[in-house]
Design a protein around this motif. Structure first.
Motif, PDB file in Angstrom:
ATOM      1  N   SER A 243       5.154   5.240   1.427  1.00 46.62           N
ATOM      2  CA  SER A 243       3.939   5.155   2.243  1.00 46.62           C
ATOM      3  C   SER A 243       4.243   5.762   3.602  1.00 46.62           C
ATOM      4  O   SER A 243       5.391   5.795   4.041  1.00 46.62           O
ATOM      5  CB  SER A 243       3.471   3.704   2.394  1.00 46.62           C
ATOM      6  N   ASP A 244       3.217   6.289   4.219  1.00 46.08           N
ATOM      7  CA  ASP A 244       3.388   6.765   5.591  1.00 46.08           C
ATOM      8  C   ASP A 244       2.306   6.153   6.464  1.00 46.08           C
ATOM      9  O   ASP A 244       1.211   5.852   6.007  1.00 46.08           O
ATOM     10  CB  ASP A 244       3.398   8.286   5.685  1.00 46.08           C
ATOM     11  N   ASN A 245       2.671   5.920   7.703  1.00 52.40           N
ATOM     12  CA  ASN A 245       1.758   5.313   8.669  1.00 52.40           C
ATOM     13  C   ASN A 245       1.691   6.198   9.892  1.00 52.40           C
ATOM     14  O   ASN A 245       2.702   6.753  10.317  1.00 52.40           O
ATOM     15  CB  ASN A 245       2.261   3.930   9.106  1.00 52.40           C
TER      16      ASN A 245
ATOM     17  N   LYS B  14       0.869  -1.182   0.000  1.00 51.84           N
ATOM     18  CA  LYS B  14       0.000   0.000   0.000  1.00 51.84           C
ATOM     19  C   LYS B  14       0.899   1.223   0.000  1.00 51.84           C
ATOM     20  O   LYS B  14       1.565   1.516   0.979  1.00 51.84           O
ATOM     21  CB  LYS B  14      -0.889   0.000   1.230  1.00 51.84           C
ATOM     22  N   PHE B  15       0.927   1.919  -1.119  1.00 56.03           N
ATOM     23  CA  PHE B  15       1.793   3.075  -1.251  1.00 56.03           C
ATOM     24  C   PHE B  15       0.951   4.320  -1.492  1.00 56.03           C
ATOM     25  O   PHE B  15       0.000   4.305  -2.261  1.00 56.03           O
ATOM     26  CB  PHE B  15       2.798   2.864  -2.384  1.00 56.03           C
ATOM     27  N   ASP B  16       1.339   5.415  -0.840  1.00 57.74           N
ATOM     28  CA  ASP B  16       0.626   6.686  -0.964  1.00 57.74           C
ATOM     29  C   ASP B  16       1.179   7.539  -2.096  1.00 57.74           C
ATOM     30  O   ASP B  16       0.511   8.448  -2.574  1.00 57.74           O
ATOM     31  CB  ASP B  16       0.735   7.471   0.355  1.00 57.74           C
ATOM     32  N   TYR B  17       2.399   7.253  -2.504  1.00 54.14           N
ATOM     33  CA  TYR B  17       3.045   8.036  -3.549  1.00 54.14           C
ATOM     34  C   TYR B  17       3.876   7.096  -4.420  1.00 54.14           C
ATOM     35  O   TYR B  17       4.547   6.200  -3.914  1.00 54.14           O
ATOM     36  CB  TYR B  17       3.959   9.102  -2.922  1.00 54.14           C
TER      37      TYR B  17
END
Length: 110
Positions: free
Chosen positions: A40-42, A25-28
């Motif tokens: 990704s950030d959590n 799961k990657f945000d960018y």
């Protein structure tokens, strides 16, 4: 910060990136001809700290060099999360290598 460096003996960057995106799961994402960056950030709810995870994939002549970078604060719990993220991404790379019968090795930092 936790960093792992890997080398995969194949240069099919597109196939590897699609495999990682499917399972991660990657945000960018940023993709070029010979390089991809996945971030990704959590948010860790225990202490409300943000934890940043980066995978950098660089295609060379016959290999792909992979840097897995995981970082956050200096808290011991965050350090465990960093190692967990780095190791889970390394396992994804090793699973990919096994699936396509490729060799992968961890590169020791000098």
């Amino acid at each position: 910060m936790t960093t792992l460096k890997l080398k995969l003996n194949n240069n099919n960057l597109d196939q590897l990136v699609h495999y990682l995106i499917k399972d991660g799961k990657f945000d960018y994402e940023n993709h070029g001809e010979d390089m991809s960056i996945l971030i990704s950030d959590n948010l860790l709810l225990l202490n409300l700290a943000v934890h940043l995870n980066i995978v950098i994939l660089k295609k060379a002549a016959s290999s792909i060099y992979i840097d897995v970078i995981s970082g956050g604060g200096e808290d011991n719990l965050l350090h465990l999360a960093e190692k967990g993220y780095a190791n889970s991404n390394a396992l994804l790379m090793y699973d990919y290598a096994e699936l396509y019968e490729l060799q992968i090795e961890q590169i020791q930092e000098s």
